[in-house]
Design a protein around this motif. Structure first.
Motif, PDB file in Angstrom:
ATOM      1  N   LEU A  72       0.872  -1.176   0.000  1.00  0.00           N
ATOM      2  CA  LEU A  72       0.000   0.000   0.000  1.00  0.00           C
ATOM      3  C   LEU A  72       0.912   1.230   0.000  1.00  0.00           C
ATOM      4  N   PRO A  73       1.496   1.582  -1.139  1.00  0.00           N
ATOM      5  CA  PRO A  73       2.510   2.638  -1.168  1.00  0.00           C
ATOM      6  C   PRO A  73       2.001   4.008  -0.739  1.00  0.00           C
ATOM      7  N   GLN A  74       0.685   4.212  -0.805  1.00  0.00           N
ATOM      8  CA  GLN A  74       0.127   5.472  -0.321  1.00  0.00           C
ATOM      9  C   GLN A  74      -1.287   5.259   0.190  1.00  0.00           C
ATOM     10  N   VAL A  75      -1.527   5.777   1.398  1.00  0.00           N
ATOM     11  CA  VAL A  75      -2.869   5.764   1.972  1.00  0.00           C
ATOM     12  C   VAL A  75      -3.144   7.183   2.456  1.00  0.00           C
ATOM     13  N   THR A  76      -4.309   7.712   2.090  1.00  0.00           N
ATOM     14  CA  THR A  76      -4.650   9.088   2.483  1.00  0.00           C
ATOM     15  C   THR A  76      -6.004   9.136   3.172  1.00  0.00           C
ATOM     16  N   LEU A  77      -6.147  10.113   4.078  1.00  0.00           N
ATOM     17  CA  LEU A  77      -7.429  10.463   4.691  1.00  0.00           C
ATOM     18  C   LEU A  77      -7.612  11.959   4.498  1.00  0.00           C
ATOM     19  N   PHE A  78      -8.750  12.365   4.015  1.00  0.00           N
ATOM     20  CA  PHE A  78      -8.971  13.768   3.674  1.00  0.00           C
ATOM     21  C   PHE A  78      -7.898  14.274   2.713  1.00  0.00           C
ATOM     22  N   GLY A  79      -7.329  13.364   1.896  1.00  0.00           N
ATOM     23  CA  GLY A  79      -6.298  13.743   0.942  1.00  0.00           C
ATOM     24  C   GLY A  79      -4.914  13.865   1.529  1.00  0.00           C
ATOM     25  N   LEU A  80      -4.749  13.619   2.829  1.00  0.00           N
ATOM     26  CA  LEU A  80      -3.452  13.744   3.492  1.00  0.00           C
ATOM     27  C   LEU A  80      -2.837  12.365   3.713  1.00  0.00           C
ATOM     28  N   PRO A  81      -1.535  12.175   3.394  1.00  0.00           N
ATOM     29  CA  PRO A  81      -0.877  10.878   3.594  1.00  0.00           C
ATOM     30  C   PRO A  81      -0.867  10.478   5.067  1.00  0.00           C
ATOM     31  N   VAL A  82      -1.203   9.217   5.329  1.00  0.00           N
ATOM     32  CA  VAL A  82      -1.194   8.709   6.702  1.00  0.00           C
ATOM     33  C   VAL A  82      -0.383   7.429   6.825  1.00  0.00           C
ATOM     34  N   ALA A  83       0.336   7.040   5.764  1.00  0.00           N
ATOM     35  CA  ALA A  83       1.131   5.809   5.798  1.00  0.00           C
ATOM     36  C   ALA A  83       2.492   6.051   5.171  1.00  0.00           C
ATOM     37  N   ASP A  84       3.497   5.371   5.707  1.00  0.00           N
ATOM     38  CA  ASP A  84       4.818   5.438   5.104  1.00  0.00           C
ATOM     39  C   ASP A  84       4.816   4.689   3.778  1.00  0.00           C
ATOM     40  N   ALA A  85       5.812   4.981   2.933  1.00  0.00           N
ATOM     41  CA  ALA A  85       5.882   4.364   1.603  1.00  0.00           C
ATOM     42  C   ALA A  85       6.104   2.855   1.665  1.00  0.00           C
ATOM     43  N   GLY A  86       6.612   2.345   2.793  1.00  0.00           N
ATOM     44  CA  GLY A  86       6.872   0.906   2.917  1.00  0.00           C
ATOM     45  C   GLY A  86       5.714   0.116   3.466  1.00  0.00           C
ATOM     46  N   CYS A  87       4.532   0.704   3.509  1.00  0.00           N
ATOM     47  CA  CYS A  87       3.349   0.015   4.045  1.00  0.00           C
ATOM     48  C   CYS A  87       3.018  -1.204   3.179  1.00  0.00           C
ATOM     49  N   ARG A  88       2.850  -2.351   3.819  1.00  0.00           N
ATOM     50  CA  ARG A  88       2.631  -3.584   3.051  1.00  0.00           C
ATOM     51  C   ARG A  88       2.040  -4.672   3.947  1.00  0.00           C
ATOM     52  N   ALA A  89       1.543  -5.733   3.323  1.00  0.00           N
ATOM     53  CA  ALA A  89       1.092  -6.903   4.069  1.00  0.00           C
ATOM     54  C   ALA A  89       2.308  -7.594   4.667  1.00  0.00           C
ATOM     55  N   SER A  90       2.150  -8.104   5.882  1.00  0.00           N
ATOM     56  CA  SER A  90       3.300  -8.668   6.596  1.00  0.00           C
ATOM     57  C   SER A  90       3.702 -10.052   6.109  1.00  0.00           C
ATOM     58  N   ALA A  91       2.920 -10.664   5.247  1.00  0.00           N
ATOM     59  CA  ALA A  91       3.243 -12.005   4.730  1.00  0.00           C
ATOM     60  C   ALA A  91       2.662 -12.142   3.330  1.00  0.00           C
ATOM     61  N   PRO A  92       3.253 -13.043   2.525  1.00  0.00           N
ATOM     62  CA  PRO A  92       2.697 -13.291   1.186  1.00  0.00           C
ATOM     63  C   PRO A  92       1.259 -13.793   1.283  1.00  0.00           C
ATOM     64  N   ILE A  93       0.484 -13.523   0.226  1.00  0.00           N
ATOM     65  CA  ILE A  93      -0.945 -13.861   0.215  1.00  0.00           C
ATOM     66  C   ILE A  93      -1.208 -14.950  -0.818  1.00  0.00           C
ATOM     67  N   PRO A  94      -1.619 -16.167  -0.396  1.00  0.00           N
ATOM     68  CA  PRO A  94      -2.000 -17.208  -1.361  1.00  0.00           C
ATOM     69  C   PRO A  94      -3.313 -16.830  -2.055  1.00  0.00           C
ATOM     70  N   VAL A  95      -3.329 -16.971  -3.365  1.00  0.00           N
ATOM     71  CA  VAL A  95      -4.523 -16.651  -4.147  1.00  0.00           C
ATOM     72  C   VAL A  95      -4.789 -17.790  -5.121  1.00  0.00           C
ATOM     73  N   ASP A  96      -5.996 -18.305  -5.123  1.00  0.00           N
ATOM     74  CA  ASP A  96      -6.418 -19.317  -6.091  1.00  0.00           C
ATOM     75  C   ASP A  96      -7.467 -18.696  -7.003  1.00  0.00           C
ATOM     76  N   LEU A  97      -7.195 -18.726  -8.294  1.00  0.00           N
ATOM     77  CA  LEU A  97      -8.145 -18.230  -9.289  1.00  0.00           C
ATOM     78  C   LEU A  97      -8.688 -19.404 -10.072  1.00  0.00           C
ATOM     79  N   ARG A  98      -9.988 -19.403 -10.305  1.00  0.00           N
ATOM     80  CA  ARG A  98     -10.599 -20.535 -11.033  1.00  0.00           C
ATOM     81  C   ARG A  98     -11.581 -20.010 -12.057  1.00  0.00           C
TER      82      ARG A  98
END
Length: 355
Positions: free
Chosen positions: A279-305
């Protein structure tokens, strides 16, 4: 006659299978002779000899379809059965049948029930006679390289003997469930579908729904299915309302993080990926509220069918679900931002279009 139709069905299935097997495109004849035991009213169990003839055309590689032609199934009815039919005044016999066959193509196992029509056939006073049955076989796609077999099982027929004036005999219409006699080879066709599996490339359009956040983000990208599976999604963004009224926006970047695999399933495929979510950018009221390194803490398994209406050659709907782990690297608001997105029940709803 029931037997004839069943065998016909089996022959049809048998033809369908070879069609996708070899790489040659020439028409190839197939002949198979089998014996079945079928119960008949009044006279009990009877053995019937069946001959299946057909020709087939095959695609050049896995993923193609096969078609069948010139299918003819003849069933020899023994003298005892003839005399039994004559005893009730039968001058002709006709009906329908359903044959059970099993198609195995690599990991794909597909049971087939093939309908057949038994042509109206004159019944002599005595002696053996032959009936003919026919049906149609829809195109069948063989998605996998490797061993492919078509195996016949039993069949069920419903026959109607009639008198010379077209009226019914005392037997009416009767059903007979026939079984393949032991000691025979039930495999109609067996072959190795070799060669490189066809690679399919698709453009991706659709969306991902983030359940906890209560937001949906559009998605575009590409997907490759074949010997190698690969999913690539473009960066996107989801608009949301924090606390139900504070406008927010979260940039989402899904990238591969581990092997991507897949296999053919029911004429389509299932693709398995492990994705990293940033999540390289998150804003509230247009103002940044997250650092550029914001990310999920673990890989996400995804199955598409793939879903109903999907075709490898053209594309169609693809769906999947995934869970988002806690976030990390988001700065002072990490815990709060994590609470907005962490959890399961998130979905992908995509449409693939062949390129």
């Amino acid at each position: 006659m029931r037997k004839t139709r069943s065998l016909l069905a089996a022959g049809l299935a048998c033809l369908a299978l070879p069609l996708a097997v070899p790489a040659a495109e020439a028409s190839t004849p197939v002949v198979k002779r089998l014996s079945y035991t079928c119960p008949f009213p009044l006279i009990g169990l009877q053995k019937l000899d069946v001959e299946i003839k057909a020709s087939f055309d095959v695609p050049s590689a896995p993923g193609g379809t096969f078609t069948t032609a010139d299918l003819a199934v003849s069933v020899t009815v023994p003298d005892k059965s003839t005399r039994g039919l004559a005893l009730v005044g039968a001058a002709s016999i006709e009906g329908t049948a359903s044959a059970g066959v099993m198609l195995a193509n690599g990991p794909l196992t597909l049971p087939l029930s093939l309908p057949l029509t038994v042509a109206k056939t004159a019944v002599p006073a005595s002696g053996a006679f032959t009936t003919q049955a026919a049906g149609s076989v829809p195109p069948v796609q063989l998605p996998n390289a490797g061993r492919t077999t078509l195996t016949i099982g039993g069949f069920s027929t419903r026959l109607t003997p009639k008198k010379a004036d077209g009226s019914y005999t005392g037997l009416g219409s009767f059903t007979s469930d026939c079984t393949l006699d032991p000691g025979q080879d039930p495999v109609l066709l067996s072959f190795d579908l070799a060669g490189t599996q066809t690679e399919y490339r698709y453009a991706v359009a659709g969306s991902t729904a983030l359940k906890v956040l209560g937001a949906t983000a559009p998605l575009t990208g590409s997907l490759t299915a074949g010997p190698v599976f690969a999913t690539a999604l473009d960066e996107t963004a989801a608009d949301f309302k924090a606390f139900g009224f504070v406008p927010g926006r979260a940039d989402l970047r899904f990238t591969p993080d581990g092997p991507q695999t897949g296999e053919a399933v029911d004429g389509g495929f299932a693709a398995h990926s492990t994705l990293a979510l940033a999540l390289p950018q998150v804003t509230l009221f247009g103002l940044p509220v997250a650092d550029a390194g914001c990310r999920a803490s673990a890989p996400i398994p995804v199955d598409l069918r793939t879903g109903p209406g999907f075709a490898m050659a053209t594309g169609g709907p693809v769906t999947g679900t995934y869970a988002i782990p806690p976030l990390t690297g988001c700065g002072a608001f990490t815990a709060y931002l994590s609470s907005l997105v962490q959890g399961g029940g998130n979905t992908f709803a995509l449409t693939l279009t062949a390129r």
